[in-house]
Design an enzyme around this catalytic site. Structure first.
Site, PDB file in Angstrom:
ATOM      1  N   LYS A   2       0.863  -1.178   0.000  1.00  0.00           N
ATOM      2  CA  LYS A   2       0.000   0.000   0.000  1.00  0.00           C
ATOM      3  C   LYS A   2       0.894   1.221   0.000  1.00  0.00           C
ATOM      4  O   LYS A   2       1.673   1.442   0.924  1.00  0.00           O
ATOM      5  CB  LYS A   2      -0.907   0.001   1.232  1.00  0.00           C
ATOM      6  CG  LYS A   2      -1.828   1.205   1.323  1.00  0.00           C
ATOM      7  CD  LYS A   2      -2.710   1.124   2.573  1.00  0.00           C
ATOM      8  CE  LYS A   2      -3.612   2.333   2.705  1.00  0.00           C
ATOM      9  NZ  LYS A   2      -4.466   2.252   3.921  1.00  0.00           N
ATOM     10  N   ASP A  55     -14.347   1.851   8.863  1.00  0.00           N
ATOM     11  CA  ASP A  55     -14.531   1.839   7.408  1.00  0.00           C
ATOM     12  C   ASP A  55     -14.777   0.427   6.896  1.00  0.00           C
ATOM     13  O   ASP A  55     -14.234   0.015   5.872  1.00  0.00           O
ATOM     14  CB  ASP A  55     -13.318   2.454   6.703  1.00  0.00           C
ATOM     15  CG  ASP A  55     -13.619   2.859   5.260  1.00  0.00           C
ATOM     16  OD1 ASP A  55     -14.813   3.034   4.927  1.00  0.00           O
ATOM     17  OD2 ASP A  55     -12.668   3.000   4.468  1.00  0.00           O
TER      18      ASP A  55
END
Length: 280
Positions: free
Chosen positions: A37, A131
């Site tokens: 990431k 989330d």
């Protein structure tokens, strides 16, 4: 992106979003596949603190239903977070295939209990994900769920102040939309939205065309009752009632995660059998 100096060879781009990109890479020494990431900092003076918080949280987590953190390093204004690679895609793909291939009752229960197991671990350690959504539920080579992306996760505190409405709008709990203090029940709401979507192929608020419409639907205290009742057609009263309890507007009345575990004997038995299948 050059990661060769860090012992990694980029294979392909897996996805990209507002804050950066995600790559599939291989380690140079043994060609072990990992996920990278990459976050590009536009303002390092303010963003680095938030990224460090994400790295700290995921570096402390060790559970088979949580994506595993491996290492992180900074290249100029780019932060690279190296994690295990889950080759099975995401829950989004499974939901998108719902019309052609609806989940069986056993598949639904297995996926849901995997999510419960990972979420229980987070909440015991006072981590609120904030989330949860199908895109952040990855599938490993054994088709088991791995919760990922802790970019806006936080450590729960009784002294927490009102929060900005961060997260993905279609999965945000009413209290977050109102800017109230966030607690573990916010993750329960998000999980309820995901369960609804797994059952029906569509989210409970997917017909909202604008944020104003979405906000009105979520904040209407009785708006989810009718929708959840429709799930009986697909998977029976147990799942529709559970979904209704999870999507309860008043967070004080919303079912807690421990009560979800003991909501029905079939869920309880399956969930606790998972404890004998841990592999770290």
């Amino acid at each position: 992106m050059n990661l060769e100096g860090n012992g990694l060879h980029v294979v392909k781009l897996l996805g990209e979003g507002t804050f950066g990109r995600v790559f599939l890479a291989e380690t140079a020494n043994d060609r072990h596949r990992v996920c990278v990431k990459q976050i590009v900092m536009r303002d390092p003076s303010t963003e680095l603190k938030m990224i460090r918080e994400e790295v700290y949280i995921i570096s402390q987590l060790k559970h088979p239903r949580i994506i595993k953190f491996l290492q992180s390093f900074v290249q100029g204004e780019v932060v690279n977070i190296i994690m295990e690679y889950a080759p099975g895609g995401t829950m989004r793909t499974i939901i998108d295939n719902h019309i052609k291939k609806p989940l069986t009752h056993n598949e639904l229960q297995a996926y849901f209990c995997d999510m419960l197991s990972g979420l229980e671990y987070l909440h015991i350690r006072h981590v609120i994900h904030r989330d949860l959504k199908p895109e952040n539920l990855l599938l490993d080579k054994n088709n088991r769920i791995k919760i990922a992306d802790f970019g806006i996760a936080l450590i729960h505190s009784s002294h927490a102040k009102k929060m900005d409405a961060l997260g993905t709008p279609y999965y945000l709990a009413p209290e977050i939309l109102r800017g109230y203090q966030c607690d573990f029940k916010a993750d329960v709401w998000s999980l309820g939205c995901i369960l609804y979507e797994m059952c029906s192929g569509l989210g409970p608020f997917s017909f909202a065309d604008t944020m104003r419409e979405l906000r009105a639907m979520v904040l209407h205290s009785n708006s989810t009752f009718y929708h959840c009742k429709k799930l009986e057609v697909y998977y029976g009263k147990m799942w529709s009632t559970l979904c209704e309890r999870m999507l309860t507007y008043d967070r004080m009345q919303r079912i807690s995660l421990p009560d979800i575990v003991k909501f029905h004997p079939s869920i309880t038995l399956y969930f606790y059998n998972l404890y004998f299948d841990y592999s770290y």
